[in-house]
Motif scaffolding. Sequence first.
Motif, PDB file in Angstrom:
ATOM      1  N   LEU A  85       0.814  -1.206   0.000  1.00  0.00           N
ATOM      2  CA  LEU A  85       0.000   0.000   0.000  1.00  0.00           C
ATOM      3  C   LEU A  85       0.853   1.263   0.000  1.00  0.00           C
ATOM      4  O   LEU A  85       0.572   2.211  -0.718  1.00  0.00           O
ATOM      5  N   GLU A  86       1.953   1.249   0.812  1.00  0.00           N
ATOM      6  CA  GLU A  86       2.777   2.456   0.883  1.00  0.00           C
ATOM      7  C   GLU A  86       3.465   2.745  -0.446  1.00  0.00           C
ATOM      8  O   GLU A  86       3.697   3.904  -0.800  1.00  0.00           O
ATOM      9  N   LYS A  88       2.190   2.013  -3.410  1.00  0.00           N
ATOM     10  CA  LYS A  88       1.144   2.576  -4.257  1.00  0.00           C
ATOM     11  C   LYS A  88       0.910   4.043  -3.914  1.00  0.00           C
ATOM     12  O   LYS A  88       0.730   4.876  -4.797  1.00  0.00           O
ATOM     13  N   GLU A  89       0.942   4.337  -2.617  1.00  0.00           N
ATOM     14  CA  GLU A  89       0.737   5.719  -2.196  1.00  0.00           C
ATOM     15  C   GLU A  89       1.801   6.628  -2.794  1.00  0.00           C
ATOM     16  O   GLU A  89       1.499   7.707  -3.311  1.00  0.00           O
ATOM     17  N   GLN A  90       3.059   6.194  -2.752  1.00  0.00           N
ATOM     18  CA  GLN A  90       4.140   6.990  -3.333  1.00  0.00           C
ATOM     19  C   GLN A  90       3.935   7.179  -4.830  1.00  0.00           C
ATOM     20  O   GLN A  90       4.208   8.250  -5.380  1.00  0.00           O
ATOM     21  N   TYR A  92       1.020   7.202  -6.515  1.00  0.00           N
ATOM     22  CA  TYR A  92      -0.063   8.147  -6.786  1.00  0.00           C
ATOM     23  C   TYR A  92       0.331   9.566  -6.407  1.00  0.00           C
ATOM     24  O   TYR A  92      -0.061  10.524  -7.073  1.00  0.00           O
ATOM     25  N   LEU A  93       1.113   9.709  -5.344  1.00  0.00           N
ATOM     26  CA  LEU A  93       1.592  11.039  -4.978  1.00  0.00           C
ATOM     27  C   LEU A  93       2.512  11.604  -6.057  1.00  0.00           C
ATOM     28  O   LEU A  93       2.580  12.818  -6.256  1.00  0.00           O
ATOM     29  N   TYR A  99      -1.454   1.650 -11.630  1.00  0.00           N
ATOM     30  CA  TYR A  99      -0.374   0.972 -10.927  1.00  0.00           C
ATOM     31  C   TYR A  99      -0.525  -0.520 -11.198  1.00  0.00           C
ATOM     32  O   TYR A  99      -1.552  -1.106 -10.861  1.00  0.00           O
ATOM     33  N   THR A 171      -4.516  13.871  -5.502  1.00  0.00           N
ATOM     34  CA  THR A 171      -4.278  14.209  -4.108  1.00  0.00           C
ATOM     35  C   THR A 171      -4.854  15.592  -3.832  1.00  0.00           C
ATOM     36  O   THR A 171      -5.095  16.380  -4.757  1.00  0.00           O
ATOM     37  N   ARG A 215      -8.695   6.744   0.663  1.00  0.00           N
ATOM     38  CA  ARG A 215      -8.116   7.008   1.984  1.00  0.00           C
ATOM     39  C   ARG A 215      -6.606   7.204   1.915  1.00  0.00           C
ATOM     40  O   ARG A 215      -5.888   6.411   1.319  1.00  0.00           O
ATOM     41  N   GLY A 216      -6.147   8.267   2.517  1.00  0.00           N
ATOM     42  CA  GLY A 216      -4.724   8.565   2.578  1.00  0.00           C
ATOM     43  C   GLY A 216      -4.167   9.209   1.322  1.00  0.00           C
ATOM     44  O   GLY A 216      -2.995   9.589   1.298  1.00  0.00           O
ATOM     45  N   LEU A 217      -5.011   9.328   0.281  1.00  0.00           N
ATOM     46  CA  LEU A 217      -4.521   9.885  -0.987  1.00  0.00           C
ATOM     47  C   LEU A 217      -5.305  11.118  -1.404  1.00  0.00           C
ATOM     48  O   LEU A 217      -4.778  12.217  -1.477  1.00  0.00           O
TER      49      LEU A 217
END
Length: 226
Positions: A85-86, A88-90, A92-93, A99, A171, A215-217
């Motif tokens: 997940l982390e 993927k977060e990087q 998308y950021l 992805y 984001t 969530r988180g993004l």
Amino acid sequence: MRIRVLAADDDPSIRELLRLTLSMEGYVVLEAEDGEKASRICETEQVHLAIVDVMMPGKDGLELCREIREHYDIPIILLTAKDQLEDKEQGYLAGTDDYVAKPFEPKELLFRIKALLRRYRLVSAETIRLGSVEIDRKGYEIRIEGEPVTIPLREFELLAQLASQPGRIYTREQLIGLIWGADYEGDARTVDVHVKRLRERFSDRKEDFVIATIRGLGYKLEVKDE
């Protein structure tokens, strides 16, 4: 016009798989074994879509993704052996649109490419249609079943931005930069307020589209008939 796809990966076998898979579908494949060469290709060639490996020597895929997003308006797919997940977060950021974790199914990758190309064709359209909702980007007007609806300018711009690329995750920081401008000094949470207002305003149009929270993004717009 043939679609030109940048395939940036330091693994020759992956590049060969991409070349064979994409060529059979009629795409022109531009290969790069590292981020630096991929940058030069973007500068000198017309590229319609980029497939970028995260782990590359020198300029890695995340840095390349940020560079492409800053200078070019093309869809990006990140390839990686990681599926956490982390990570993927990087991605998308950094501005990726999609992805895909290795090993991947060539057919699935083709589906994703075609979906992204469809979404990006909406960006240049003056009128975006979301079921019974029409967004006239040139006239700054929204019509529902042909009837004009007036909403505040920031809400209009936010909705038009999300609708221009359905399925793409934005984001809060990206939306602030696109809608309010880089010099905006307020809290990025103002995006949440405007999204809430849009959801309330179009609560009876969920059969046409919804604005989903990632969530988180951040947020993405989903077209219900897709």
